[in-house]
Design a protein around this motif. Structure first.
Motif, mmCIF file in Angstrom:
data_model
loop_
_atom_site.group_PDB
_atom_site.id
_atom_site.type_symbol
_atom_site.label_atom_id
_atom_site.label_comp_id
_atom_site.label_asym_id
_atom_site.label_seq_id
_atom_site.Cartn_x
_atom_site.Cartn_y
_atom_site.Cartn_z
ATOM 1 N N ILE A 159 4.880 1.128 -10.760
ATOM 2 C CA ILE A 159 4.305 1.287 -12.103
ATOM 3 C C ILE A 159 5.429 1.179 -13.142
ATOM 4 O O ILE A 159 5.265 0.550 -14.190
ATOM 5 C CB ILE A 159 3.563 2.644 -12.220
ATOM 6 C CG1 ILE A 159 2.466 2.772 -11.154
ATOM 7 C CG2 ILE A 159 3.002 2.821 -13.631
ATOM 8 C CD1 ILE A 159 1.424 1.682 -11.144
ATOM 9 N N THR A 160 6.559 1.761 -12.830
ATOM 10 C CA THR A 160 7.698 1.685 -13.747
ATOM 11 C C THR A 160 8.117 0.226 -13.919
ATOM 12 O O THR A 160 8.416 -0.224 -15.030
ATOM 13 C CB THR A 160 8.869 2.520 -13.193
ATOM 14 O OG1 THR A 160 8.338 3.742 -12.680
ATOM 15 C CG2 THR A 160 9.891 2.829 -14.266
ATOM 16 N N ARG A 161 8.116 -0.505 -12.808
ATOM 17 C CA ARG A 161 8.421 -1.948 -12.828
ATOM 18 C C ARG A 161 7.467 -2.671 -13.771
ATOM 19 O O ARG A 161 7.888 -3.480 -14.606
ATOM 20 C CB ARG A 161 8.297 -2.488 -11.392
ATOM 21 C CG ARG A 161 8.455 -3.979 -11.230
ATOM 22 C CD ARG A 161 8.091 -4.369 -9.782
ATOM 23 N NE ARG A 161 8.220 -5.795 -9.549
ATOM 24 C CZ ARG A 161 7.339 -6.708 -9.928
ATOM 25 N NH1 ARG A 161 6.252 -6.346 -10.565
ATOM 26 N NH2 ARG A 161 7.539 -7.984 -9.663
ATOM 27 N N THR A 187 14.399 -6.649 -0.823
ATOM 28 C CA THR A 187 12.983 -6.379 -1.117
ATOM 29 C C THR A 187 12.916 -5.297 -2.195
ATOM 30 O O THR A 187 12.590 -5.574 -3.342
ATOM 31 C CB THR A 187 12.183 -6.006 0.153
ATOM 32 O OG1 THR A 187 12.819 -4.924 0.824
ATOM 33 C CG2 THR A 187 12.041 -7.207 1.068
ATOM 34 N N GLU A 188 13.265 -4.068 -1.834
ATOM 35 C CA GLU A 188 13.242 -2.957 -2.796
ATOM 36 C C GLU A 188 14.064 -1.817 -2.213
ATOM 37 O O GLU A 188 14.590 -1.920 -1.115
ATOM 38 C CB GLU A 188 11.802 -2.511 -3.056
ATOM 39 C CG GLU A 188 11.108 -1.990 -1.807
ATOM 40 C CD GLU A 188 9.638 -1.601 -2.020
ATOM 41 O OE1 GLU A 188 9.271 -1.222 -3.138
ATOM 42 O OE2 GLU A 188 8.885 -1.667 -1.028
ATOM 43 N N GLY A 189 14.137 -0.728 -2.968
ATOM 44 C CA GLY A 189 14.826 0.461 -2.474
ATOM 45 C C GLY A 189 13.893 1.312 -1.621
ATOM 46 O O GLY A 189 12.685 1.051 -1.554
ATOM 47 N N ILE A 199 0.870 -1.181 0.000
ATOM 48 C CA ILE A 199 0.000 0.000 0.000
ATOM 49 C C ILE A 199 0.907 1.230 0.000
ATOM 50 O O ILE A 199 1.840 1.311 0.798
ATOM 51 C CB ILE A 199 -0.915 0.039 1.252
ATOM 52 C CG1 ILE A 199 -1.645 -1.295 1.449
ATOM 53 C CG2 ILE A 199 -1.904 1.191 1.156
ATOM 54 C CD1 ILE A 199 -2.401 -1.365 2.771
ATOM 55 N N LYS A 200 0.611 2.175 -0.877
ATOM 56 C CA LYS A 200 1.509 3.330 -1.003
ATOM 57 C C LYS A 200 1.106 4.403 0.006
ATOM 58 O O LYS A 200 0.483 5.412 -0.333
ATOM 59 C CB LYS A 200 1.470 3.856 -2.435
ATOM 60 C CG LYS A 200 2.645 4.741 -2.775
ATOM 61 C CD LYS A 200 2.778 4.890 -4.272
ATOM 62 C CE LYS A 200 3.768 5.954 -4.669
ATOM 63 N NZ LYS A 200 5.128 5.714 -4.187
ATOM 64 N N THR A 201 1.424 4.143 1.291
ATOM 65 C CA THR A 201 1.011 5.093 2.332
ATOM 66 C C THR A 201 2.071 6.166 2.534
ATOM 67 O O THR A 201 3.244 5.984 2.174
ATOM 68 C CB THR A 201 0.776 4.410 3.704
ATOM 69 O OG1 THR A 201 2.034 4.269 4.365
ATOM 70 C CG2 THR A 201 0.101 3.063 3.563
HETATM 71 N N1 PMP Z 1 9.100 1.202 -4.054
HETATM 72 C C1 PMP Z 1 8.926 2.252 -3.228
HETATM 73 C C2 PMP Z 1 9.081 2.031 -1.758
HETATM 74 C C3 PMP Z 1 8.634 3.520 -3.750
HETATM 75 O O1 PMP Z 1 8.462 4.567 -2.933
HETATM 76 C C4 PMP Z 1 8.551 3.690 -5.152
HETATM 77 C C5 PMP Z 1 8.293 5.038 -5.750
HETATM 78 N N2 PMP Z 1 7.029 5.516 -5.504
HETATM 79 C C6 PMP Z 1 8.723 2.570 -5.974
HETATM 80 C C7 PMP Z 1 8.994 1.332 -5.395
HETATM 81 C C8 PMP Z 1 8.611 2.677 -7.470
HETATM 82 O O2 PMP Z 1 7.264 2.829 -7.848
HETATM 83 P P1 PMP Z 1 6.871 3.606 -9.181
HETATM 84 O O3 PMP Z 1 7.595 2.939 -10.296
HETATM 85 O O4 PMP Z 1 5.397 3.440 -9.262
HETATM 86 O O5 PMP Z 1 7.292 5.030 -8.989
#
Ligand code: PMP
Length: 286
Positions: A210-212, A181-183, A148-150
């Protein structure tokens, strides 16, 4: 030219735009956000970003503040009023303003909506990609709903600052199993020695960038095999290339992790190729 912000129905001068002290975003991080790239004055992949926003709102049981069409008007109008050609638009929706109480406010409390836009320097971004960026690894100490993008980003803030202080651009979170996991604000990828692109599945532990998502299509068109599976820092250090993706950075080659070079220590050609083709696959302007 002065900047303009959208706040709950009004376009206000950026320097005086504010929100009430009892906004739940401020008090509890009780809100969600999206960041969209702006290119030639047009929103990139707005449809996918708004789909993800809907999902984030649904998961937190925040009622959508307005119809998608109206939200798109506000996003585009904020971009237009700020005369942004190349840059970012930021959208935040919180559970609104109410007397401080952990439980949800009364039914019908309107969500708060803010939108800002700012220009980025495309030349500087290209230079950054041409040079590549460094990454450090840090333990992933976030909650288990990072899908969730909180706006609750404190671990990300601390990790990013740690990266900066180490002279790096990004911090890669490592889970309890030793997998990346991710950045802090990007998704993480490697290109293995045998030419497969590897990125963690989006089911747990990461935000589905979304870029992924769009980059998967670019990779397919380039004839690259994508493996959605976890990988470790040790595997990343043996990889031919590594890179990060996000709406604000598109694709940025990673040239070192924890001070160790990736590949030949220069930006990978596959990463740069994917970057150069990204906008052939992204959707511009809705
Ligand atoms: N992971 C996290 C934790 C992020 O904050 C973001 C950027 N919003 C992403 C991945 C990449 O997502 P997007 O490609 O949708 O910007």
């Amino acid at each position: 030219m002065s900047r303009i912000a959208y706040v709950n129905g009004q376009y206000l001068p950026h320097e005086s735009a504010g929100i009430h002290i009892e906004d739940r975003g401020f008090q509890f991080s009780d809100g969600v956000y999206e960041v969209c790239e702006v290119r030639a004055g047009r929103l990139i992949d707005a449809r996918l970003h708004l789909d993800r926003l809907d999902r984030s709102l649904r998961e937190l049981r925040i009622a959508p503040p307005m119809a998608r069409g109206a939200l798109l008007v506000v996003l585009n109008e904020t971009v237009r009023r700020n005369r942004v050609r190349e840059g970012l638009v930021y959208l935040q929706v919180t559970r609104g303003i109410a007397r401080r109480d952990h439980g949800f406010p009364a039914e019908g409390t309107p969500a708060s909506v803010i939108v800002t836009a700012r220009a980025l320097n495309p030349t500087a971004n290209e230079a950054k990609a041409a040079k590549g960026v460094k990454v450090i690894s840090v333990p992933d100490n976030r909650w288990d709903r990072v899908d969730i993008k909180t706006v609750g980003l404190l671990p990300n803030v601390l990790a990013k600052q740690q990266a900066r202080e180490a002279g790096a651009f990004e911090a890669w979170f490592i889970d309890a199993d030793g997998h990346v996991t991710e950045g802090a604000s990007t998704n993480a990828w490697i290109l293995t020695a045998d030419g497969a692109l590897v990125t963690r599945p989006a089911e747990t532990g990461i935000l589905r960038g979304i870029t992924r998502t769009v980059l998967m299509e670019v990779a397919a068109a380039e004839g690259l095999k994508v493996e959605e599976r976890p990988f470790t820092i040790a595997e990343a250090l043996r990889a031919r290339e590594a890179f990060v993706t996000s709406a604000s950075s598109v694709v940025l080659p990673v040239i070192a992790i924890d001070g160790q070079p990736i590949g030949n220590g220069h930006p990978g050609l596959v990463a740069l190729k994917l970057r150069s083709r990204f906008h052939d696959f992204a959707e511009a302007g809705v």
